[in-house]
Design a protein around this motif. Structure first.
Motif, mmCIF file in Angstrom:
data_model
loop_
_atom_site.group_PDB
_atom_site.id
_atom_site.type_symbol
_atom_site.label_atom_id
_atom_site.label_comp_id
_atom_site.label_asym_id
_atom_site.label_seq_id
_atom_site.Cartn_x
_atom_site.Cartn_y
_atom_site.Cartn_z
ATOM 1 N N GLU A 197 0.829 -1.215 0.000
ATOM 2 C CA GLU A 197 0.000 0.000 0.000
ATOM 3 C C GLU A 197 0.863 1.265 0.000
ATOM 4 N N ARG A 198 2.068 1.133 0.557
ATOM 5 C CA ARG A 198 2.914 2.306 0.802
ATOM 6 C C ARG A 198 3.934 2.587 -0.292
ATOM 7 N N TYR A 199 4.358 1.541 -1.006
ATOM 8 C CA TYR A 199 5.513 1.673 -1.884
ATOM 9 C C TYR A 199 5.181 1.441 -3.344
ATOM 10 N N GLY A 200 6.155 1.744 -4.206
ATOM 11 C CA GLY A 200 6.100 1.306 -5.583
ATOM 12 C C GLY A 200 6.373 -0.197 -5.591
ATOM 13 N N ILE A 201 5.618 -0.945 -6.393
ATOM 14 C CA ILE A 201 5.786 -2.413 -6.408
ATOM 15 C C ILE A 201 6.181 -2.852 -7.824
ATOM 16 N N VAL B 70 4.316 -0.281 -10.371
ATOM 17 C CA VAL B 70 3.064 0.416 -10.078
ATOM 18 C C VAL B 70 3.150 1.040 -8.688
ATOM 19 N N GLU B 71 2.666 2.261 -8.585
ATOM 20 C CA GLU B 71 2.784 3.013 -7.325
ATOM 21 C C GLU B 71 1.639 2.669 -6.371
ATOM 22 N N LYS B 72 1.983 2.277 -5.180
ATOM 23 C CA LYS B 72 1.051 2.019 -4.083
ATOM 24 C C LYS B 72 -0.201 1.249 -4.538
ATOM 25 N N PRO B 73 -0.032 0.048 -5.101
ATOM 26 C CA PRO B 73 -1.194 -0.661 -5.644
ATOM 27 C C PRO B 73 -2.100 -1.288 -4.588
ATOM 28 N N ALA C 280 9.322 -4.440 -3.400
ATOM 29 C CA ALA C 280 9.019 -3.006 -3.315
ATOM 30 C C ALA C 280 10.216 -2.142 -3.712
ATOM 31 N N VAL C 281 9.900 -0.972 -4.228
ATOM 32 C CA VAL C 281 10.912 0.044 -4.566
ATOM 33 C C VAL C 281 11.355 0.734 -3.287
ATOM 34 N N MET C 282 12.654 0.799 -3.061
ATOM 35 C CA MET C 282 13.191 1.565 -1.945
ATOM 36 C C MET C 282 13.817 2.834 -2.518
ATOM 37 N N GLY C 283 14.090 3.819 -1.658
ATOM 38 C CA GLY C 283 14.407 5.140 -2.189
ATOM 39 C C GLY C 283 15.802 5.375 -2.739
ATOM 40 N N ILE D 30 2.457 13.815 -9.102
ATOM 41 C CA ILE D 30 3.218 13.398 -10.285
ATOM 42 C C ILE D 30 4.247 12.390 -9.802
ATOM 43 N N GLN D 31 4.026 11.140 -10.156
ATOM 44 C CA GLN D 31 4.822 10.048 -9.588
ATOM 45 C C GLN D 31 6.008 9.690 -10.481
ATOM 46 N N LEU D 32 7.157 9.561 -9.849
ATOM 47 C CA LEU D 32 8.343 9.082 -10.564
ATOM 48 C C LEU D 32 8.071 7.681 -11.120
ATOM 49 N N GLU E 286 20.301 -3.256 5.374
ATOM 50 C CA GLU E 286 19.013 -3.022 5.999
ATOM 51 C C GLU E 286 18.581 -1.583 5.751
ATOM 52 N N ARG E 287 17.280 -1.389 5.627
ATOM 53 C CA ARG E 287 16.789 -0.033 5.383
ATOM 54 C C ARG E 287 15.872 0.372 6.535
ATOM 55 N N HIS E 288 16.006 1.623 6.966
ATOM 56 C CA HIS E 288 15.120 2.140 8.005
ATOM 57 C C HIS E 288 14.242 3.218 7.383
HETATM 58 C C1 G1P Z 1 8.346 6.993 -2.770
HETATM 59 C C2 G1P Z 1 8.149 6.319 -4.131
HETATM 60 C C3 G1P Z 1 7.808 4.846 -3.935
HETATM 61 C C4 G1P Z 1 8.883 4.169 -3.114
HETATM 62 C C5 G1P Z 1 9.099 4.927 -1.788
HETATM 63 C C6 G1P Z 1 10.288 4.356 -1.043
HETATM 64 O O1 G1P Z 1 7.117 7.000 -2.100
HETATM 65 O O2 G1P Z 1 7.120 6.988 -4.840
HETATM 66 O O3 G1P Z 1 7.676 4.212 -5.177
HETATM 67 O O4 G1P Z 1 8.526 2.829 -2.864
HETATM 68 O O5 G1P Z 1 9.335 6.311 -2.010
HETATM 69 O O6 G1P Z 1 10.449 4.940 0.195
HETATM 70 P P1 G1P Z 1 6.787 8.011 -0.877
HETATM 71 O O7 G1P Z 1 7.502 7.467 0.315
HETATM 72 O O8 G1P Z 1 7.311 9.348 -1.292
HETATM 73 O O9 G1P Z 1 5.305 7.971 -0.719
#
Ligand code: G1P
Length: 289
Positions: free
Chosen positions: A168-172, A190-193, A203-206, A229-231, A252-254
């Motif tokens: 729900e939170r991340y790009g998948i 896909v963003e937050k599907p 998931a996509v991390m930053g 406007i989503q990357l 590890e990511r925090h």
């Molecule tokens: C952004 C990106 C998202 C990614 C996330 C990682 O989301 O749009 O795809 O998974 O960072 O932290 P945001 O945290 O800005 O909602």
């Protein structure tokens, strides 16, 4: 070609941290005793990048001040003979060259923030760091990604397995395997599907290494998930033209972008600090019992 430019979107309003962020940038909140943004900049330096492009906004001046030289402070520390902290302070302003681009308010989303760096990046691959994601890796996360980029000459996105909440939170990502178990070819993003529509649990991390063609795609991208406007959407439209890989980095990511993740990161990183870890551990043991 060597990657030298690092883009840090730091114009966000920090609404998840109000009231702490009413008059100060969330990127300047300390994790142990360093502001969140410094972790990302140091990671960029470790990855061999030397031009730091910070996309700032209203009320973010303290970020600029942090990476500037502070003569008065240095002089005072020198007079007091505090050489160790003086060294640390001097190091901050020599981390690289800094360029600031101002994104007008209100921020229109991550894609729009990255677009602000278009003219500075020019026609070369570049790195993007979302400072909320604090990477704690044996080898700097971006350094691992740069090595993969050098081998593949492709775009690289940091990835990590997630759960339903993360979907729900991340790009998948939807991916296909390669010979390297950490490296996957991206076929969709896909963003937050949400769990129902997520194409996987990856998931996509930053952290991103992106080709310059992304800018044109962002310019053509309209509002996406949560009205921004989503990357992610710009990346999706570039997938047919450019090769993109997801890289499951070692480490590890925090998530320092929300309160409980921030507190956990503070404890985890505090426990790694030899000067305070014993005291902190004793305290955690005490309150746990
Ligand atoms: C952004 C990106 C998202 C990614 C996330 C990682 O989301 O749009 O795809 O998974 O960072 O932290 P945001 O945290 O800005 O909602």
């Amino acid at each position: 070609m060597k990657i030298t430019k690092a883009v840090f979107p730091v114009a966000g309003l920090g609404t998840r941290f109000l009231p702490a962020t009413k008059a100060q940038p969330k990127e300047m909140l300390p994790l142990v005793d360093k502001p969140i943004i410094q972790y990302a900049v140091e990671e960029a330096v470790e990855a061999g990048l030397d031009l730091m492009v910070l996309v700032t906004g209203k009320g973010k001046q303290s970020i600029e001040n942090h990476f500037d030289t502070s003569f008065e402070l240095e002089e005072a520390l020198e007079k007091k003979g505090k050489t160790q902290v003086l060294e640390e302070i001097r190091k901050i302003s020599s981390l690289g060259k800094f360029v600031y681009v101002r994104q007008q308010q209100p921020p229109l989303g991550l894609g729009h923030a990255v677009l602000m760096a278009k003219e500075i990046v020019g026609n070369e691959y570049f790195a993007v760091f979302l400072p909320d994601d604090v990477m704690d890796c044996p080898v700097a996360c971006m350094k691992q990604m740069v090595e993969v980029h050098q081998k593949t000459s492709a775009a690289i996105i940091a990835a990590e397995k997630t759960d339903a909440l993360g979907q729900e939170r991340y790009g998948i990502l939807k991916v296909e395997p390669t010979d390297n178990p950490r490296l996957h070819r991206i076929v969709d993003i896909v963003e937050k599907p949400g769990a129902q529509n997520a194409p996987s649990d990856l998931a996509v991390m930053g952290r991103y290494i992106l080709p310059p063609e992304i800018f044109e795609k962002i310019e053509q991208t309209g509002e996406g998930a949560i009205g921004e406007i989503q990357l992610t959407d710009a990346i999706k439209s570039l997938l047919g033209e450019k090769e993109f890989f997801a890289y499951e980095y070692e480490g590890e990511r925090h998530d320092a972008g929300e309160v409980s993740g921030y507190l956990k990161a503070t404890i985890k990183l505090g426990l790694k600090r030899s000067d305070i870890s014993e005291d902190l551990k004793k305290f955690i043991d005490e309150i746990a019992s």
